[in-house]
Design a protein around this motif. Structure first.
Motif, PDB file in Angstrom:
ATOM      1  N   ILE A   1       0.868  -0.985  -0.037  1.00 20.92           N
ATOM      2  CA  ILE A   1      -0.116  -0.126   0.018  1.00 20.92           C
ATOM      3  C   ILE A   1       0.863   1.331  -0.067  1.00 20.92           C
ATOM      4  N   LYS A   2       1.966   1.221   0.846  1.00 26.81           N
ATOM      5  CA  LYS A   2       2.958   2.357   0.736  1.00 26.81           C
ATOM      6  C   LYS A   2       3.518   2.752  -0.769  1.00 26.81           C
ATOM      7  N   ARG A   3       3.676   1.672  -1.335  1.00 22.61           N
ATOM      8  CA  ARG A   3       4.375   1.843  -2.626  1.00 22.61           C
ATOM      9  C   ARG A   3       3.322   2.111  -3.611  1.00 22.61           C
ATOM     10  N   GLY A   4       1.905   2.158  -3.433  1.00 20.00           N
ATOM     11  CA  GLY A   4       1.052   2.491  -4.262  1.00 20.00           C
ATOM     12  C   GLY A   4       0.356   1.404  -4.892  1.00 20.00           C
ATOM     13  N   LYS A   5       0.712   0.147  -4.557  1.00 16.70           N
ATOM     14  CA  LYS A   5       0.219  -0.918  -5.147  1.00 16.70           C
ATOM     15  C   LYS A   5      -1.094  -1.378  -4.423  1.00 16.70           C
ATOM     16  N   HIS A   6      -1.969  -0.725  -4.421  1.00 13.24           N
ATOM     17  CA  HIS A   6      -3.351  -0.882  -3.920  1.00 13.24           C
ATOM     18  C   HIS A   6      -4.087  -2.264  -4.573  1.00 13.24           C
ATOM     19  N   ILE A   7      -4.242  -2.323  -5.773  1.00 13.95           N
ATOM     20  CA  ILE A   7      -4.877  -3.398  -6.282  1.00 13.95           C
ATOM     21  C   ILE A   7      -4.349  -4.936  -5.947  1.00 13.95           C
ATOM     22  N   GLU A   8      -2.591  -4.834  -6.079  1.00 11.66           N
ATOM     23  CA  GLU A   8      -2.228  -5.981  -5.692  1.00 11.66           C
ATOM     24  C   GLU A   8      -2.301  -6.333  -4.076  1.00 11.66           C
ATOM     25  N   ALA A   9      -2.288  -5.118  -3.122  1.00 10.54           N
ATOM     26  CA  ALA A   9      -2.453  -5.543  -1.849  1.00 10.54           C
ATOM     27  C   ALA A   9      -3.834  -5.912  -1.669  1.00 10.54           C
ATOM     28  N   LEU A  10      -5.099  -5.503  -2.476  1.00 10.59           N
ATOM     29  CA  LEU A  10      -6.258  -6.056  -2.074  1.00 10.59           C
ATOM     30  C   LEU A  10      -6.567  -7.514  -2.525  1.00 10.59           C
ATOM     31  N   GLY A  11      -5.920  -7.922  -3.807  1.00 11.08           N
ATOM     32  CA  GLY A  11      -5.716  -9.236  -4.112  1.00 11.08           C
ATOM     33  C   GLY A  11      -5.225 -10.148  -3.040  1.00 11.08           C
ATOM     34  N   MET A  12      -3.951  -9.723  -2.467  1.00  9.08           N
ATOM     35  CA  MET A  12      -3.501 -10.704  -1.298  1.00  9.08           C
ATOM     36  C   MET A  12      -4.019 -10.734  -0.339  1.00  9.08           C
ATOM     37  N   ILE A  13      -5.108  -9.637   0.266  1.00  6.02           N
ATOM     38  CA  ILE A  13      -5.958  -9.711   1.230  1.00  6.02           C
ATOM     39  C   ILE A  13      -6.809 -10.830   1.217  1.00  6.02           C
ATOM     40  N   TYR A  14      -7.652 -10.938  -0.077  1.00  7.51           N
ATOM     41  CA  TYR A  14      -8.651 -12.036  -0.252  1.00  7.51           C
ATOM     42  C   TYR A  14      -7.735 -13.369  -0.565  1.00  7.51           C
ATOM     43  N   THR A  15      -6.773 -13.350  -0.960  1.00  6.94           N
ATOM     44  CA  THR A  15      -6.267 -14.733  -1.261  1.00  6.94           C
ATOM     45  C   THR A  15      -5.832 -15.292  -0.087  1.00  6.94           C
ATOM     46  N   PHE A  16      -5.350 -14.617   0.685  1.00  7.13           N
ATOM     47  CA  PHE A  16      -4.950 -15.336   2.280  1.00  7.13           C
ATOM     48  C   PHE A  16      -5.948 -15.244   3.452  1.00  7.13           C
ATOM     49  N   GLY A  17      -7.107 -14.537   3.105  1.00 14.95           N
ATOM     50  CA  GLY A  17      -8.133 -14.668   3.893  1.00 14.95           C
ATOM     51  C   GLY A  17      -7.872 -13.770   5.311  1.00 14.95           C
ATOM     52  N   ILE A  18      -7.292 -12.618   5.010  1.00 16.50           N
ATOM     53  CA  ILE A  18      -6.996 -11.637   6.239  1.00 16.50           C
ATOM     54  C   ILE A  18      -7.941 -10.448   5.877  1.00 16.50           C
ATOM     55  N   GLU A  19      -9.205 -10.591   5.622  1.00 17.00           N
ATOM     56  CA  GLU A  19      -9.998  -9.303   5.277  1.00 17.00           C
ATOM     57  C   GLU A  19     -10.192  -8.896   6.760  1.00 17.00           C
ATOM     58  N   ASP A  20     -10.120  -9.334   7.567  1.00 18.98           N
ATOM     59  CA  ASP A  20     -10.575  -8.758   9.052  1.00 18.98           C
ATOM     60  C   ASP A  20      -9.458  -7.765   9.410  1.00 18.98           C
ATOM     61  N   ARG A  21      -8.168  -7.747   8.788  1.00 21.46           N
ATOM     62  CA  ARG A  21      -7.230  -6.918   9.473  1.00 21.46           C
ATOM     63  C   ARG A  21      -7.045  -5.716   8.441  1.00 21.46           C
ATOM     64  N   PHE A  22      -7.931  -5.603   7.373  1.00 25.04           N
ATOM     65  CA  PHE A  22      -7.719  -4.350   6.404  1.00 25.04           C
ATOM     66  C   PHE A  22      -9.329  -4.315   5.889  1.00 25.04           C
ATOM     67  N   SER A  23      -9.665  -2.871   5.780  1.00 28.35           N
ATOM     68  CA  SER A  23     -10.773  -2.666   5.150  1.00 28.35           C
ATOM     69  C   SER A  23     -10.824  -2.489   3.642  1.00 28.35           C
TER      70      SER A  23
END
Length: 366
Positions: free
Chosen positions: A308-330
């Motif tokens: 996210i800090k490097r501006g890779k928001h879409i990639e970060a969003l994909g990793m959130i759902y891939t690894f099932g950590i939706e509860d840690r990020f909005s």
């Protein structure tokens, strides 16, 4: 009285005695040319011994016949048991003669070929075969079976995780199955390589191991961890020598990602390395397995923050759902931030495009 050359000659004949005394003595082990057997020389006890030998031989033949009949009855029992088992599973055995017969008509009048392809294995027998290979830790047999069925990924991914649990040492068995294929060059992972099916087998074994792994009880053998870490380091080194991880082939990146997800992440791997592996591997396709990694999942929050800090928001969003950590990020906050950043970037580009030509092209200034 004696027999000589078929003639009956009295025993008291002097000439007979003379001839007898002058005849050479028969040596033991030699066969005389003119055989002479007298009644007094006949061996009556030896004749009885021959009869006894024949009687013993007859008894031995009788015993052999009884054993042979018993063996034949056992073979018939086994054959009937096999035929009964096949019939219960809907498989009918064909005799060799029936395969060469001409086509026949069934009850509906349609022609049915007498020679038919052998019936396919049922799901039950296939599952038993895979379980037996894993229980025996037969890595070559398992790879051979997977290679011949690699087109049916859904079936393999359903069978293997449960079967791997039957191995005495699943972690060691998995490492033995994949071997050192990771040392092969990048061309082995290209889409037109003839080695792709063999690579898919190794990746599928790693994925199945993750699916059977208990996240709370990973392997506890130090030797296995050291062996897997050495493999991961060698794998990364080979990929780096061929270019950056960000430029790796998808299968290559997926294999290394699965390996460290199964056995641990070496200290030489940076967050950026993990980010590149996740992005290049098509991690969403193996999300069910990656979510069970006791090594990779705990590190993903930091990798997402860094992205996210490097501006890779879409990639970060994909990793959130891939690894099932939706509860840690909005997800909504992440998308809002991405849209705001995109808007700002667009405005800057627009202002630059509308700037006077003098500022854009200093060549025309005096």
């Amino acid at each position: 009285m004696a027999f000589r050359n078929g003639s009956l000659i009295p025993a008291h004949d002097p000439s007979t005695r003379e001839n007898q005394s002058s005849s050479p003595t028969i040596q033991r082990g030699t066969v005389p040319t003119n055989t002479e057997i007298t009644i007094e020389q006949s061996n009556h006890p030896q004749f009885l011994k021959s009869i006894d030998d024949l009687t013993a031989f007859s008894a031995a033949v009788d015993a052999f016949k009884r054993h042979y009949d018993d063996l034949q009855s056992h073979m018939d029992y086994i054959k009937n048991a096999i035929d009964s088992s096949l019939k219960s599973k809907g498989i009918t055995a064909e005799s060799p003669s029936s395969r060469s017969q001409s086509p026949r008509n069934d009850a509906s009048g349609e022609t049915v070929a007498a020679t038919q392809s052998p019936p396919k294995e049922t799901c039950e027998t296939v599952a038993e075969k895979v379980e037996r290979l894993c229980e025996l830790m037969c890595s070559k047999g398992l790879r051979r079976y997977m290679y011949s069925n690699i087109s049916d990924r859904a079936k393999l991914i359903e069978e293997l995780p449960a079967a791997l649990k039957l191995a005495k040492e699943p972690a060691n068995f998995v490492l033995e199955c994949i071997g050192k294929f990771y040392l092969q060059g990048r061309k082995a992972y290209a889409s037109d390589s003839h080695m792709i099916p063999a690579r898919q087998v190794s990746l599928l074994i790693l994925e199945s191991y993750l699916l059977m792994l208990d996240p709370k009880k990973p392997f506890d053998r130090v030797s296995i961890k050291d062996q897997a870490e050495a493999a991961a380091v060698a794998w990364k080194k080979r990929m780096m020598s061929e270019g950056r991880l960000a430029a790796a082939e998808a299968m290559d990146a997926r294999g290394l990602l699965l390996l460290i997800a199964c056995f641990g992440i070496p200290s030489s791997f940076s967050s950026m390395d993990l980010f590149d592996l996740v992005r290049k591997s098509g991690a969403a396709e193996i999300a069910a397995a990656l979510k069970r990694s006791p090594f990779l999942v705990p590190m993903m929050s930091g990798i997402v923050d860094s992205s996210i800090k490097r501006g890779k928001h879409i990639e970060a969003l994909g990793m959130i759902y891939t690894f099932g950590i939706e509860d840690r990020f909005s997800a909504s906050s992440l998308l809002t931030s991405f849209l705001r950043m995109s808007k700002e970037s667009f405005e800057r580009a627009k202002q630059k495009a509308q700037a006077p030509i003098a500022f854009a092209c200093p060549f025309f200034t005096h």
